[in-house]
Design a protein around this motif. Structure first.
Motif, PDB file in Angstrom:
ATOM      1  N   THR A   1       0.847  -1.189   0.000  1.00 21.83           N
ATOM      2  CA  THR A   1       0.000   0.000   0.000  1.00 21.83           C
ATOM      3  C   THR A   1       0.881   1.237   0.000  1.00 21.83           C
ATOM      4  O   THR A   1       2.025   1.204   0.462  1.00 21.83           O
ATOM      5  N   VAL A   2       0.331   2.325  -0.539  1.00 22.23           N
ATOM      6  CA  VAL A   2       1.063   3.584  -0.539  1.00 22.23           C
ATOM      7  C   VAL A   2       1.258   4.057   0.891  1.00 22.23           C
ATOM      8  O   VAL A   2       0.330   4.025   1.702  1.00 22.23           O
ATOM      9  N   GLN A   3       2.479   4.463   1.212  1.00 23.48           N
ATOM     10  CA  GLN A   3       2.801   4.900   2.560  1.00 23.48           C
ATOM     11  C   GLN A   3       1.859   6.013   3.007  1.00 23.48           C
ATOM     12  O   GLN A   3       1.623   6.973   2.280  1.00 23.48           O
ATOM     13  N   GLY A   4       1.312   5.847   4.208  1.00 24.88           N
ATOM     14  CA  GLY A   4       0.430   6.862   4.758  1.00 24.88           C
ATOM     15  C   GLY A   4      -1.010   6.751   4.313  1.00 24.88           C
ATOM     16  O   GLY A   4      -1.835   7.588   4.668  1.00 24.88           O
ATOM     17  N   GLY A   5      -1.331   5.726   3.543  1.00 22.31           N
ATOM     18  CA  GLY A   5      -2.711   5.556   3.082  1.00 22.31           C
ATOM     19  C   GLY A   5      -3.065   4.088   2.980  1.00 22.31           C
ATOM     20  O   GLY A   5      -2.338   3.221   3.465  1.00 22.31           O
ATOM     21  N   ASN A   6      -4.186   3.814   2.340  1.00 25.78           N
ATOM     22  CA  ASN A   6      -4.608   2.418   2.190  1.00 25.78           C
ATOM     23  C   ASN A   6      -4.789   2.019   0.732  1.00 25.78           C
ATOM     24  O   ASN A   6      -5.377   0.991   0.433  1.00 25.78           O
ATOM     25  N   SER A   7      -4.284   2.861  -0.172  1.00 28.97           N
ATOM     26  CA  SER A   7      -4.398   2.556  -1.593  1.00 28.97           C
ATOM     27  C   SER A   7      -3.439   1.437  -1.965  1.00 28.97           C
ATOM     28  O   SER A   7      -2.242   1.504  -1.665  1.00 28.97           O
ATOM     29  N   LEU A   8      -3.968   0.392  -2.602  1.00 28.50           N
ATOM     30  CA  LEU A   8      -3.109  -0.700  -3.044  1.00 28.50           C
ATOM     31  C   LEU A   8      -2.104  -0.192  -4.072  1.00 28.50           C
ATOM     32  O   LEU A   8      -2.440   0.625  -4.936  1.00 28.50           O
ATOM     33  N   ALA A   9      -0.878  -0.689  -3.978  1.00 26.94           N
ATOM     34  CA  ALA A   9       0.203  -0.248  -4.866  1.00 26.94           C
ATOM     35  C   ALA A   9       0.768  -1.458  -5.585  1.00 26.94           C
ATOM     36  O   ALA A   9       1.834  -1.971  -5.254  1.00 26.94           O
ATOM     37  N   GLY A  10       0.035  -1.953  -6.581  1.00 29.33           N
ATOM     38  CA  GLY A  10       0.449  -3.173  -7.254  1.00 29.33           C
ATOM     39  C   GLY A  10       0.250  -4.366  -6.340  1.00 29.33           C
ATOM     40  O   GLY A  10      -0.580  -4.360  -5.425  1.00 29.33           O
ATOM     41  N   SER A  11       1.044  -5.417  -6.586  1.00 30.32           N
ATOM     42  CA  SER A  11       0.899  -6.636  -5.802  1.00 30.32           C
ATOM     43  C   SER A  11       2.253  -7.306  -5.622  1.00 30.32           C
ATOM     44  O   SER A  11       3.266  -6.853  -6.153  1.00 30.32           O
ATOM     45  N   THR A  12       2.248  -8.408  -4.881  1.00 24.41           N
ATOM     46  CA  THR A  12       3.434  -9.275  -4.796  1.00 24.41           C
ATOM     47  C   THR A  12       3.080 -10.646  -5.389  1.00 24.41           C
ATOM     48  O   THR A  12       3.628 -11.667  -5.006  1.00 24.41           O
ATOM     49  N   LEU A  13       2.182 -10.627  -6.345  1.00 26.32           N
ATOM     50  CA  LEU A  13       1.665 -11.840  -6.972  1.00 26.32           C
ATOM     51  C   LEU A  13       2.640 -12.388  -8.015  1.00 26.32           C
ATOM     52  O   LEU A  13       3.372 -11.629  -8.660  1.00 26.32           O
ATOM     53  N   THR A  14       2.648 -13.696  -8.188  1.00 24.25           N
ATOM     54  CA  THR A  14       3.324 -14.338  -9.303  1.00 24.25           C
ATOM     55  C   THR A  14       2.271 -15.080 -10.123  1.00 24.25           C
ATOM     56  O   THR A  14       1.187 -15.398  -9.631  1.00 24.25           O
ATOM     57  N   MET A  15       2.595 -15.386 -11.378  1.00 21.73           N
ATOM     58  CA  MET A  15       1.591 -15.953 -12.269  1.00 21.73           C
ATOM     59  C   MET A  15       1.171 -17.364 -11.866  1.00 21.73           C
ATOM     60  O   MET A  15       0.016 -17.756 -12.074  1.00 21.73           O
ATOM     61  N   ASP A  16       2.081 -18.128 -11.283  1.00 17.92           N
ATOM     62  CA  ASP A  16       1.676 -19.468 -10.846  1.00 17.92           C
ATOM     63  C   ASP A  16       0.653 -19.381  -9.712  1.00 17.92           C
ATOM     64  O   ASP A  16      -0.303 -20.168  -9.666  1.00 17.92           O
ATOM     65  N   ALA A  17       0.842 -18.416  -8.819  1.00 16.19           N
ATOM     66  CA  ALA A  17      -0.133 -18.226  -7.744  1.00 16.19           C
ATOM     67  C   ALA A  17      -1.471 -17.757  -8.303  1.00 16.19           C
ATOM     68  O   ALA A  17      -2.537 -18.187  -7.847  1.00 16.19           O
ATOM     69  N   ALA A  18      -1.429 -16.876  -9.297  1.00 17.61           N
ATOM     70  CA  ALA A  18      -2.667 -16.427  -9.931  1.00 17.61           C
ATOM     71  C   ALA A  18      -3.391 -17.603 -10.589  1.00 17.61           C
ATOM     72  O   ALA A  18      -4.617 -17.727 -10.491  1.00 17.61           O
ATOM     73  N   PHE A  19      -2.638 -18.466 -11.250  1.00 18.43           N
ATOM     74  CA  PHE A  19      -3.192 -19.670 -11.881  1.00 18.43           C
ATOM     75  C   PHE A  19      -3.888 -20.537 -10.825  1.00 18.43           C
ATOM     76  O   PHE A  19      -5.043 -20.945 -11.002  1.00 18.43           O
ATOM     77  N   ARG A  20      -3.189 -20.813  -9.724  1.00 17.65           N
ATOM     78  CA  ARG A  20      -3.770 -21.641  -8.662  1.00 17.65           C
ATOM     79  C   ARG A  20      -5.009 -20.993  -8.071  1.00 17.65           C
ATOM     80  O   ARG A  20      -6.027 -21.655  -7.829  1.00 17.65           O
ATOM     81  N   ASN A  21      -4.930 -19.686  -7.827  1.00 18.40           N
ATOM     82  CA  ASN A  21      -6.067 -18.986  -7.233  1.00 18.40           C
ATOM     83  C   ASN A  21      -7.297 -19.046  -8.134  1.00 18.40           C
ATOM     84  O   ASN A  21      -8.431 -19.185  -7.653  1.00 18.40           O
ATOM     85  N   LEU A  22      -7.085 -18.921  -9.429  1.00 19.22           N
ATOM     86  CA  LEU A  22      -8.205 -18.955 -10.362  1.00 19.22           C
ATOM     87  C   LEU A  22      -8.912 -20.311 -10.307  1.00 19.22           C
ATOM     88  O   LEU A  22     -10.137 -20.387 -10.373  1.00 19.22           O
ATOM     89  N   VAL A  23      -8.110 -21.371 -10.170  1.00 21.06           N
ATOM     90  CA  VAL A  23      -8.676 -22.719 -10.142  1.00 21.06           C
ATOM     91  C   VAL A  23      -9.231 -23.064  -8.762  1.00 21.06           C
ATOM     92  O   VAL A  23     -10.394 -23.485  -8.622  1.00 21.06           O
TER      93      VAL A  23
END
Length: 374
Positions: free
Chosen positions: A293-315
C-alpha cells in the motif's frame, strides 16, 4: 528421435491429453500426442503440463524494478518471475514525466532485443488524478500528439494505459494503435459514454478491471460495465485474492470468457523479496503480510503476486477449470501480443511449465532450455 519428451496431462488447444506427451527439439515443440511416445534423449514427467505464463502487466520482482538503469536489476526482476513459470512478460513503467519515461524505455530496449522481455507497458502518465492509485498525481497529464510520439519513438512500447475522459485521449488511442501499440483503458473516472469512444477508436484492453476505476453502478455502468460487456476488449484481472474477491473474479471471467480474460500480476519489486518499504516511481510503498500500500494511506500499490499463484487462485479459490486458467495466463495474452507462444502445439516455441498435483511449479522450459530452479 533426438530431443526431449515431457509427459503428463498435457493442456492443448483441443483439450487435455490425460496420457499425453510433447516432443521438443531445440527451441520448438515438434509434436504432441498420446499413448506411446517417440524415443528421445531425455524424458521429464509431471502431473500437469501447460504453456509458459505470459504476464502483460509487471513492474518488477526480487527487490528490483524495471525502472532501474542497472541491467542486473532487470535480469533479477525477470528471473524472479521466470522461477514461477513466467516465460514472457511486458516490463511495466509507472507514471513519470515524459522525458524520464523516454530514458527508461531506452534502457529496456536492449533487453527486448536480446529476448529477455517482450516489450514495454506504460501505465501512465495519461491517467485520471481522481483514480490515480499509486501514481503520483502531480505527474499525470492529458495526452498530446508530441508526447505520445516521443514515447513510441523511444523503443518497443507494446501497450499504453490511459484514461479515456482526458482531453485528447481518443486521438491518442488512434495514434497508439496506428503506431503498433495496444491502447488500454485504466485509472479512469469516466462514465460509460466517455469510455465507448475510446473502444471505438481501438482500445482493446482493460487495465486491472475494477481496480483504479469508477465503481460499477446499476444506473451508470462506468468503465467496468462498458469494458466487461464489450466483446472487443480483453480484461485484466489481478487474482491475488486481495484486489478482487473470488466472486468478482468468477463473475468477470465467466462473462468475458476464455477469449477475453487475462490474468496479470501488477507485481512490484517487493515480489519474492518479503515485507518492507519499497519505492514505486517516487512513492514509498509499505508491504505488510505481502500486501503493498502507498505509505500513509490504504491505496493498493500493485501486488506481490506471481503468475503461478494467480493460476492456482483462479482454479482453487475461484472455481474455474485448468483449461480456462491456461487461456487466461498464456493463450489470450499471447494472442494480444501476437506471440508464437501460449499454446502447446507442434511448431510453437517451447515455453512450457510443469506443475505438480497441487499446481505448484515443478519445472520451467523457456525457449527449449530448462530454467535452473532456485
Amino acid at each position: 528421435m533426438a530431443g526431449q519428451l515431457i509427459t503428463g496431462k498435457i493442456v492443448t488447444p483441443e483439450g487435455v491429453l490425460d496420457d499425453g506427451w510433447i516432443h521438443v527439439d531445440g527451441t520448438r515443440i515438434t509434436a504432441v500426442g498420446t499413448g506411446t511416445p517417440p524415443a528421445a534423449d531425455r524424458t521429464t514427467a509431471a502431473a500437469w503440463v501447460v504453456p509458459g505464463f505470459i504476464d502483460i502487466h509487471c513492474h518488477g520482482g526480487g527487490g528490483a524494478a524495471f525502472t532501474s538503469p542497472n541491467p542486473d536489476d532487470i535480469r533479477t526482476a525477470v528471473d524472479t518471475h521466470t522461477q514461477h513459470g513466467t516465460t514472457t512478460l511486458l516490463a511495466s513503467l509507472v507514471s513519470r514525466p515524459v522525458p524520464e519515461l523516454v530514458e527508461q524505455i531506452a534502457v529496456l530496449r536492449e533487453h527486448v532485443t536480446d529476448g529477455l522481455i517482450a516489450g514495454v507497458h506504460l501505465e501512465g502518465p495519461f491517467l485520471s488524478a481522481a483514480r490515480c492509485g499509486a501514481h503520483d498525481p502531480a505527474i499525470l497529464m492529458p495526452p498530446d500528439r508530441d508526447s505520445v510520439a516521443a514515447l513510441l519513438d523511444a523503443g518497443p512500447v507494446r501497450m499504453v494505459t490511459l484514461a479515456p475522459e482526458l482531453d485528447g485521449a481518443v486521438d491518442a488511442v488512434k495514434q497508439l494503435v496506428d503506431g503498433g501499440s495496444i491502447a488500454a483503458v485504466g485509472h479512469t473516472d469516466a462514465i460509460e459514454s466517455l469510455v465507448l469512444p475510446a473502444v471505438d477508436a481501438g482500445a482493446t484492453v482493460a487495465t486491472h478491471l475494477f481496480n483504479g476505476m469508477r465503481p460499477l453502478h446499476h444506473r451508470e455502468p462506468g468503465p467496468i460495465g462498458a469494458l466487461l460487456d464489450d466483446e472487443r476488449v480483453s480484461v485484466e484481472l489481478i487474482v491475488d485474492l486481495v484486489h478482487l474477491s473470488p466472486t468478482i473474479v468468477r463473475l468477470a471471467a465467466s462473462h468475458a470468457g476464455a477469449d477475453r480474460t487475462v490474468l496479470v500480476t501488477d507485481a512490484i519489486s517487493a515480489t519474492g523479496a518479503g515485507d518492507g518499504d519499497y519505492r514505486l516511481g517516487e512513492l514509498i510503498v509499505e508491504v505488510r503480510d505481502g500486501v503493498p500500500t502507498v505509505q500513509g494511506g490504504n491505496s493498493l500499490a500493485g501486488s506481490t503476486l506471481t503468475m503461478d499463484a494467480a493460476f492456482r487462485n483462479l482454479v482453487k479459490a475461484c472455481g474455474l477449470d485448468i483449461p480456462a486458467a491456461v487461456a487466461a495466463t498464456a493463450s489470450r495474452p499471447a494472442d494480444l501480443l501476437g506471440l508464437d507462444t501460449g499454446r502447446l502445439a507442434a511448431g510453437k516455441t517451447a515455453d512450457v511449465v510443469l506443475l505438480d498435483e497441487t499446481l505448484q511449479v515443478a519445472g520451467v522450459l523457456r525457449r527449449g532450455e530448462w530454467v535452473a530452479r532456485g
